[in-house]
Design an enzyme around this catalytic site. Sequence first.
Site, mmCIF file in Angstrom:
data_model
loop_
_atom_site.group_PDB
_atom_site.id
_atom_site.type_symbol
_atom_site.label_atom_id
_atom_site.label_comp_id
_atom_site.label_asym_id
_atom_site.label_seq_id
_atom_site.Cartn_x
_atom_site.Cartn_y
_atom_site.Cartn_z
ATOM 1 N N ASN A 64 0.854 -1.191 0.000
ATOM 2 C CA ASN A 64 0.000 0.000 0.000
ATOM 3 C C ASN A 64 0.894 1.246 0.000
ATOM 4 O OD1 ASN A 64 -1.905 1.967 0.403
ATOM 5 N ND2 ASN A 64 -2.542 1.250 2.439
ATOM 6 N N TRP A 65 1.059 1.825 -1.178
ATOM 7 C CA TRP A 65 1.936 3.011 -1.288
ATOM 8 C C TRP A 65 1.295 4.252 -0.657
ATOM 9 C CZ3 TRP A 65 4.249 3.225 -6.976
ATOM 10 C CH2 TRP A 65 4.930 2.023 -7.235
ATOM 11 N N LYS A 66 -0.002 4.196 -0.404
ATOM 12 C CA LYS A 66 -0.745 5.369 0.083
ATOM 13 C C LYS A 66 -0.503 6.553 -0.857
ATOM 14 C CE LYS A 66 -0.656 3.318 4.612
ATOM 15 N NZ LYS A 66 -0.690 3.462 6.055
ATOM 16 N N HIS A 122 -9.885 0.666 4.206
ATOM 17 C CA HIS A 122 -8.666 0.953 4.961
ATOM 18 C C HIS A 122 -9.021 1.914 6.096
ATOM 19 C CE1 HIS A 122 -4.754 2.466 6.094
ATOM 20 N NE2 HIS A 122 -4.255 1.371 5.554
ATOM 21 N N GLU A 166 -7.622 4.421 7.246
ATOM 22 C CA GLU A 166 -7.476 5.854 6.919
ATOM 23 C C GLU A 166 -8.705 6.351 6.160
ATOM 24 O OE1 GLU A 166 -3.591 5.548 5.118
ATOM 25 O OE2 GLU A 166 -2.790 5.002 7.089
ATOM 26 N N GLU A 206 -6.062 -5.284 10.139
ATOM 27 C CA GLU A 206 -5.125 -4.201 10.444
ATOM 28 C C GLU A 206 -5.589 -3.456 11.694
ATOM 29 O OE1 GLU A 206 -2.786 -2.807 6.732
ATOM 30 O OE2 GLU A 206 -4.661 -1.714 6.810
ATOM 31 N N GLY A 242 1.239 2.298 10.938
ATOM 32 C CA GLY A 242 2.135 3.438 10.865
ATOM 33 C C GLY A 242 2.691 3.895 12.208
ATOM 34 N N SER A 263 2.521 -1.962 10.713
ATOM 35 C CA SER A 263 3.942 -1.952 11.085
ATOM 36 C C SER A 263 4.625 -3.307 10.877
ATOM 37 C CB SER A 263 4.116 -1.469 12.532
ATOM 38 O OG SER A 263 3.607 -0.150 12.657
ATOM 39 N N GLY A 318 2.537 -1.078 4.476
ATOM 40 C CA GLY A 318 2.534 0.350 4.160
ATOM 41 C C GLY A 318 3.948 0.868 4.026
HETATM 42 P P1 PGA Z 1 2.117 0.345 7.856
HETATM 43 O O1 PGA Z 1 0.735 0.519 7.060
HETATM 44 O O2 PGA Z 1 2.772 -0.904 7.333
HETATM 45 O O3 PGA Z 1 2.901 1.590 7.510
HETATM 46 O O4 PGA Z 1 1.783 0.248 9.306
HETATM 47 C C1 PGA Z 1 -0.074 -0.584 6.796
HETATM 48 C C2 PGA Z 1 -1.321 -0.109 6.100
HETATM 49 O O5 PGA Z 1 -1.777 1.005 6.385
HETATM 50 O O6 PGA Z 1 -1.887 -0.808 5.246
#
Ligand code: PGA
Length: 258
Positions: A9-11, A98, A100, A170, A176, A216, A237
Amino acid sequence: MRAKIIAANWKMNKGYHVGLTFAQALVRALEPPTHHSAQIILLPPFIHLSTLSQTLAIQQHIHLGAQNCHQDAYGAFTGEIAAPMLRSVGAQYVLVGHSERRQLFNEDNRLLAKKVTAALPHALKPIFCCGESAETRAEGGQEAFVKQQLVESLFHLTAQQIAQVIIAYEPIWAIGTGKTATPTEVQAMHQAIRSMVTQQYGEAIGQDLPILYGGSCNAQNAHVLFSCPDVDGGLIGKASLEVASFVPIVNALNEVAA
Ligand code: PGA
């Protein structure tokens, strides 16, 4: 055997040229695939999908997906993108729900049910994200919370449809933050999710469902997390943004699967 999957997931990162160069470097750095290699799903911003689908066309084990889609197939929705559009530029997967999107863009379980329903007829496989907050876990309510997410957003699907879905667990507090859930916590939740799906759809569908862990996940903890019996890979991520941090995660899953 269940599919083994690493999704990246590049966001909202990487401009056009940086993304293309990165994808090319990634292909060079990955070990040649074998029959048990993990499937890799890159989830870049929309702008990359068309080019990357051409660049990666001969890579049988690397697929593309989007990070979001609208619940309608077309129409006057300024700034949005629809499932058939994503499919037309080579996406085969789409992230739905997700945390977010849930937290920052107010997406709730009902809306996410519509997005899942919208993706499937266009051969876009939903990667459905679920997971609880730190407060919910502190109260011991994590399984009930995740169950409600599944019931309200997925359990309207037919058995044939749910067989197209990947679930990503998640926990919000791990995304993150550098705080990873322990293997015991992850295995307990993945097992619970599998049994919820099994209860609803039967043993065969529950056993075949890929469940990814995200939050993470990195080169240091990937191996132990992927060794849990109900963990079928990861949604990555931050560590997916550099070749040096991403490739060891793919290798960890391949080692566990071998
Ligand atoms: P992260 O993000 O690996 O940076 O914790 C995972 C995600 O949001 O899918």
